[in-house]
Design an enzyme around this catalytic site. Sequence first.
Site, PDB file in Angstrom:
ATOM      1  N   ALA A 183       4.957   4.170  -8.451  1.00 45.61           N
ATOM      2  CA  ALA A 183       6.304   4.755  -8.523  1.00 45.61           C
ATOM      3  C   ALA A 183       7.096   4.106  -9.664  1.00 45.61           C
ATOM      4  O   ALA A 183       7.794   4.805 -10.414  1.00 45.61           O
ATOM      5  CB  ALA A 183       7.018   4.589  -7.184  1.00 45.61           C
ATOM      6  N   ASP A 198      -2.095   7.563  -6.247  1.00 47.19           N
ATOM      7  CA  ASP A 198      -0.699   7.110  -6.193  1.00 47.19           C
ATOM      8  C   ASP A 198       0.145   7.725  -7.296  1.00 47.19           C
ATOM      9  O   ASP A 198       1.265   8.177  -7.067  1.00 47.19           O
ATOM     10  CB  ASP A 198      -0.628   5.576  -6.303  1.00 47.19           C
ATOM     11  CG  ASP A 198      -1.200   4.882  -5.078  1.00 47.19           C
ATOM     12  OD1 ASP A 198      -1.959   5.530  -4.342  1.00 47.19           O
ATOM     13  OD2 ASP A 198      -0.889   3.697  -4.868  1.00 47.19           O
ATOM     14  N   SER A 210       4.133   1.302  -4.610  1.00 44.54           N
ATOM     15  CA  SER A 210       5.312   0.893  -5.391  1.00 44.54           C
ATOM     16  C   SER A 210       4.997   0.744  -6.882  1.00 44.54           C
ATOM     17  O   SER A 210       5.810   1.124  -7.718  1.00 44.54           O
ATOM     18  CB  SER A 210       5.939  -0.384  -4.831  1.00 44.54           C
ATOM     19  OG  SER A 210       5.147  -1.493  -5.127  1.00 44.54           O
ATOM     20  N   SER A 211       3.809   0.230  -7.231  1.00 45.99           N
ATOM     21  CA  SER A 211       3.526   0.046  -8.665  1.00 45.99           C
ATOM     22  C   SER A 211       3.415   1.402  -9.375  1.00 45.99           C
ATOM     23  O   SER A 211       3.890   1.567 -10.505  1.00 45.99           O
ATOM     24  CB  SER A 211       2.273  -0.804  -8.882  1.00 45.99           C
ATOM     25  OG  SER A 211       1.136  -0.131  -8.414  1.00 45.99           O
ATOM     26  N   GLY A 253       0.811  -1.217   0.000  1.00 44.06           N
ATOM     27  CA  GLY A 253       0.000   0.000   0.000  1.00 44.06           C
ATOM     28  C   GLY A 253       0.842   1.263   0.000  1.00 44.06           C
ATOM     29  O   GLY A 253       0.333   2.354   0.200  1.00 44.06           O
ATOM     30  N   LEU A 254       2.160   1.118  -0.250  1.00 38.46           N
ATOM     31  CA  LEU A 254       3.021   2.311  -0.255  1.00 38.46           C
ATOM     32  C   LEU A 254       3.263   2.835  -1.676  1.00 38.46           C
ATOM     33  O   LEU A 254       4.182   3.617  -1.905  1.00 38.46           O
ATOM     34  CB  LEU A 254       4.347   2.013   0.460  1.00 38.46           C
ATOM     35  CG  LEU A 254       4.226   1.602   1.927  1.00 38.46           C
ATOM     36  CD1 LEU A 254       5.591   1.361   2.553  1.00 38.46           C
ATOM     37  CD2 LEU A 254       3.476   2.657   2.755  1.00 38.46           C
TER      38      LEU A 254
HETATM   39  O1  PMV Z   1      -3.947   0.268  -0.927  1.00 35.94           O
HETATM   40  P1  PMV Z   1      -3.625   1.695  -1.117  1.00 35.94           P
HETATM   41  O2  PMV Z   1      -2.658   2.255  -0.154  1.00 35.94           O
HETATM   42  O3  PMV Z   1      -3.307   2.071  -2.523  1.00 35.94           O
HETATM   43  O4  PMV Z   1      -4.928   2.528  -0.712  1.00 35.94           O
HETATM   44  C1  PMV Z   1      -6.201   2.320  -1.198  1.00 35.94           C
HETATM   45  C2  PMV Z   1      -7.001   3.503  -0.816  1.00 35.94           C
HETATM   46  C3  PMV Z   1      -8.486   3.348  -1.079  1.00 35.94           C
HETATM   47  O5  PMV Z   1      -9.079   4.594  -0.729  1.00 35.94           O
HETATM   48  C4  PMV Z   1      -9.088   2.273  -0.202  1.00 35.94           C
HETATM   49  C5  PMV Z   1      -8.784   3.038  -2.522  1.00 35.94           C
HETATM   50  C6  PMV Z   1      -8.438   4.147  -3.503  1.00 35.94           C
HETATM   51  O6  PMV Z   1      -8.314   3.796  -4.684  1.00 35.94           O
HETATM   52  O7  PMV Z   1      -8.342   5.310  -3.127  1.00 35.94           O
END
Ligand code: PMV
Length: 289
Positions: A81, A123, A78-79, A75-76
């Site tokens: 980046a 992201d 990486s993909s 969830g940091l």
């Molecule tokens: O799994 P992460 O860190 O990419 O976070 C997902 C965040 C959500 O709000 C649950 C989904 C999203 O696409 O924003």
Amino acid sequence: MATWSAPGKVFLFGEHAVVYGKPGIAMAIRPRVYVTVRHSKRPLSVSSPYIQSCFTEMGVTGSVYINSQIPSSSGLGSSAAVTVATLCAINDEFQLEKTREEIADMAFAIEKKVQKGRASPTDTTVSSYGGIVLITGTSRRRLPPVNLHLVIGDTLVSHSTSQMVEQVAEMKKQHPEIINPVIDAIEGVTMSAIHHLNNQKELGRYMDMNHGLLDALGVGHPALSRLVLTARMAGAFGAKLTGAGGGGCMIAICPKALKHRVAKAIEGHNARALVTGIDTEGARKEKNV
Ligand code: PMV
């Protein structure tokens, strides 16, 4: 040969609520991904669909070398980046003259395609531009950067973002009278936090509130709760899960003098800790090695 890097990200506030058009705040953090691209006539053979798509979308062939300091599937970001840094390196190596905005848009389109439509632009935006970004629906606004002392705790419990998003959607369908106010309350926390980004103590309190609300949405996990409590007991101003939940990572905002103590306490619970802070630069060109 061209080498570019791009940062990872954490959600400071508002994850899950952003799926329903509410505001979210994400921040670029240090570990980075480094990508080197080189002209090559031979067709690329990599297993990553993200990298494959970068070359296909840019319409070139080349070789690629990746050095990632961001743990994957945690969830940091990486993909995102990897995708952003690869697009930037291709752009540079082949002199394609794409703007940063075009790169960010392409990176989002690639993430969306590879993840079968389930991706938010968070992201890829944060990784492209760095700093702190406020996301609301399709709009993205950069907020003034602040120097937060963060510790990330990785539970090492695997989780699936799409599964967690689906789970919340199901809860919302079954209990709209409970879940809708929780999502509205997360929005309230995020909107209040925007005005206190310079006050770490206050931000910590908002993080605690946000964590409780995410727990109420059903995206907590005992390993996350344990790390959140551990961080608070070790002196953090506040702590919450970050990202999709159900495993993955939590973040704690700490007094500067206590960040290593918080990290050590987290590591005492079968978890990996990372002391980090804001990365104000997004994708950047690196010296070739
Ligand atoms: O799994 P992460 O860190 O990419 O976070 C997902 C965040 C959500 O709000 C649950 C989904 C999203 O696409 O924003």
